[in-house]
Scaffold this active site. Structure first.
Site, PDB file in Angstrom:
ATOM      1  N   VAL A  56       0.849  -1.196   0.000  1.00  0.00           N
ATOM      2  CA  VAL A  56       0.000   0.000   0.000  1.00  0.00           C
ATOM      3  C   VAL A  56       0.882   1.243   0.000  1.00  0.00           C
ATOM      4  O   VAL A  56       1.847   1.320   0.759  1.00  0.00           O
ATOM      5  CB  VAL A  56      -0.916   0.015   1.262  1.00  0.00           C
ATOM      6  CG1 VAL A  56      -1.672   1.333   1.367  1.00  0.00           C
ATOM      7  CG2 VAL A  56      -1.900  -1.144   1.246  1.00  0.00           C
ATOM      8  N   ALA A 101       4.513   4.196   2.729  1.00  0.00           N
ATOM      9  CA  ALA A 101       4.044   2.932   2.141  1.00  0.00           C
ATOM     10  C   ALA A 101       4.233   1.811   3.165  1.00  0.00           C
ATOM     11  O   ALA A 101       4.874   2.015   4.198  1.00  0.00           O
ATOM     12  CB  ALA A 101       4.829   2.629   0.873  1.00  0.00           C
ATOM     13  N   LYS A 102       3.687   0.666   2.902  1.00  0.00           N
ATOM     14  CA  LYS A 102       3.907  -0.496   3.777  1.00  0.00           C
ATOM     15  C   LYS A 102       3.505  -1.749   3.025  1.00  0.00           C
ATOM     16  O   LYS A 102       2.682  -1.703   2.102  1.00  0.00           O
ATOM     17  CB  LYS A 102       3.042  -0.369   5.039  1.00  0.00           C
ATOM     18  CG  LYS A 102       3.515  -1.235   6.180  1.00  0.00           C
ATOM     19  CD  LYS A 102       4.658  -0.565   6.929  1.00  0.00           C
ATOM     20  CE  LYS A 102       5.246  -1.461   7.978  1.00  0.00           C
ATOM     21  NZ  LYS A 102       6.247  -0.751   8.799  1.00  0.00           N
ATOM     22  N   GLY A 103       4.071  -2.881   3.437  1.00  0.00           N
ATOM     23  CA  GLY A 103       3.696  -4.149   2.818  1.00  0.00           C
ATOM     24  C   GLY A 103       3.598  -5.243   3.849  1.00  0.00           C
ATOM     25  O   GLY A 103       4.110  -5.102   4.968  1.00  0.00           O
ATOM     26  N   ASP A 142      10.665  -5.133   8.501  1.00  0.00           N
ATOM     27  CA  ASP A 142       9.741  -4.868   9.610  1.00  0.00           C
ATOM     28  C   ASP A 142       9.636  -6.194  10.379  1.00  0.00           C
ATOM     29  O   ASP A 142      10.533  -7.039  10.259  1.00  0.00           O
ATOM     30  CB  ASP A 142       8.382  -4.386   9.072  1.00  0.00           C
ATOM     31  CG  ASP A 142       7.504  -3.804  10.172  1.00  0.00           C
ATOM     32  OD1 ASP A 142       7.816  -2.721  10.679  1.00  0.00           O
ATOM     33  OD2 ASP A 142       6.499  -4.453  10.550  1.00  0.00           O
TER      34      ASP A 142
END
Ligand code: NAD
Length: 413
Positions: A56, A101-103, A142
């Site tokens: 995202v 953003a992040k996944g 992460d």
């Protein structure tokens, strides 16, 4: 309230204070790009299993998207969206030319072999390849991902585009374009933040008591830095399986070796086993939640006795608990400022990759300290100006900077 709702509530509150234009606010409430992928892999026993993956981008007005990749059974689209939004504010608070953003992949890496994790990481990278790239969106480690996975992402991307592309991901091994100091950057940053807040509140760090929840990358690198600097007394540490307590202090260097061997901190010599809830409510100067979101709840908050909370994890304090802690006068250094050390050194890594020119550790650490110190003091001044707490001050700074960039760029077409 879901994590994303929580994040949107903070945006709404800060938007009201800075009188944010309605059109900008409407855009910031949403994530600009959301990709959901199914990730099939061949398991070691020959069967095929399909995992859900997400990437995202919340906002890229200030630069390419930046944010970690999480492997965890509780990963949901809601969580990834919330974390992407936090990344937007975090990058802006510390003034990086990056967006948020992040996944994530919904999986339990403890139940997968190394080969299965590699296939999962590579297939996921291929599935999101159109979204990522050094000028578009740059993943990083992460929860449950580390330099190993980042190396696989770099290799997979490079194989697909036909050229070695160092800047597609940060947190890589130093041997393949990673930055010195990246692995410990978030914990090191927490340490610099601790120094700054102690100065402001006139707390003597030498004898300060500290409790740390989570002993992964962030928690352990923070604890090791405290050990090296001979600062404070770590009286409690925990992980997923539970915590340990010794009011006279824990030797974090020995604990680090012990936790690696025993896959956890429990039963460490000279300590008493405690629960995570007990750790969060210990009488101490500094509480550092560095595990996962949603740990300090409405139920726990009334019993928190720490003077200061430094948020190592993203979103460790739920919104209702935040209100309780503020009323109790507990000072909270919010995640989007406190744990920004990781993204700052990720930014340095990206810059070094793009230039193919690498810095020594002293330069990385001194630039990190300079940036964090400046950001902390910016947020502190805003909290005085608006007579508000540090979390709201950080949101005011982050949201304003993003809004300014959006206004100056204008709305396409
Ligand atoms: P990690 O996987 O290395 O470690 C997580 C630690 O938390 C482990 O010790 C684990 O046992 C513990 N934990 C997990 N769930 C728990 C629970 N329910 N109760 C108690 N302990 C629990 O992850 P990490 O990279 O150290 O990340 C920790 C937090 O910091 C996350 O919120 C992450 O988003 C945030 N963060 C990480 C970075 C980074 O550079 N790695 C940067 C900024 C923020």
């Amino acid at each position: 309230m879901s994590f994303y709702e929580n994040a949107k509530k903070m945006l709404a509150k800060s938007a009201e204070i800075i009188k944010l234009e309605q059109g900008i606010y409407e855009q910031l409430k949403k994530c600009t790009k959301t990709l959901i992928v199914s990730v099939p892999i061949k398991m070691d026993d020959g069967s095929i299993k399909v995992f859900d993956g997400y990437r995202v981008q919340h906002n890229t007005a200030r630069g390419p998207g930046k944010g970690g990749l999480r492997f965890h059974p509780n990963v949901t689209l809601d969580e990834v969206r919330a974390l992407a939004m936090l990344m937007t504010w975090k990058c802006a608070v510390v003034n990086l030319p990056l967006g948020g953003a992040k996944g994530g992949i919904t999986c339990n890496p403890n139940e997968l072999s190394v080969n299965e994790i590699e296939r999962l990481t590579r297939r996921y990278t291929s599935a999101i390849i159109d979204l990522i790239g050094p000028e578009k969106d740059i993943p990083a480690p992460d929860i449950n991902t580390s330099k190993r996975e980042m190396g696989w992402i770099m290799d997979t991307y490079s194989m697909n585009v036909g050229a070695t592309t160092l800047g597609v991901v940060t947190g890589k091994p130093v041997e393949m374009g990673g930055s010195l100091g990246r692995e410990t950057a978030t914990g090191t940053g927490l340490y610099f933040i601790l120094e700054e807040i102690a100065k402001k509140l006139d707390i003597d760090l030498k004898n300060a008591t500290i409790a740390i929840q989570g002993f992964g990358n962030v928690g352990s690198s923070f604890a090791l830095r405290l050990y090296e600097e001979k600062v404070g007394k770590v009286i409690a540490v925990s992980d997923l399986k539970g915590g340990i307590y010794n009011p006279d202090g824990i030797n974090c260097k020995e604990l680090f070796e012990y936790a690696k061997r025993n896959k956890g901190v429990s039963n460490f010599k000279g300590t008493k086993n405690i629960t995570n809830e007990e750790l969060l409510t210990l009488d101490c100067d500094f509480l550092v939640p560095a595990a996962i979101e949603g740990q300090i709840t409405e139920k726990i908050a009334p019993n928190v006795k720490a003077k200061v909370i430094i948020e190592g994890a993203n979103g460790p304090t739920v919104s209702a608990a935040d209100d309780i802690l503020n009323k109790k006068g507990i000072v909270i250094v919010p995640d989007i400022l406190a744990n920004a050390g990781g993204v700052i050194v990720s930014y340095f890594e990206w810059v070094q990759d793009l230039h193919s020119f690498f810095w020594d550790l002293e330069r990385v650490q001194s630039e990190l300290k300079r940036l964090l110190k400046k950001s902390f003091n910016d947020v502190w001044e805003i909290s005085k100006k608006y007579n508000t707490n540090l979390r709201m001050a950080a949101y005011i700074l982050g949201v304003s900077r993003v809004a300014d960039a959006m206004k100056m760029r204008g709305l396409f077409p």
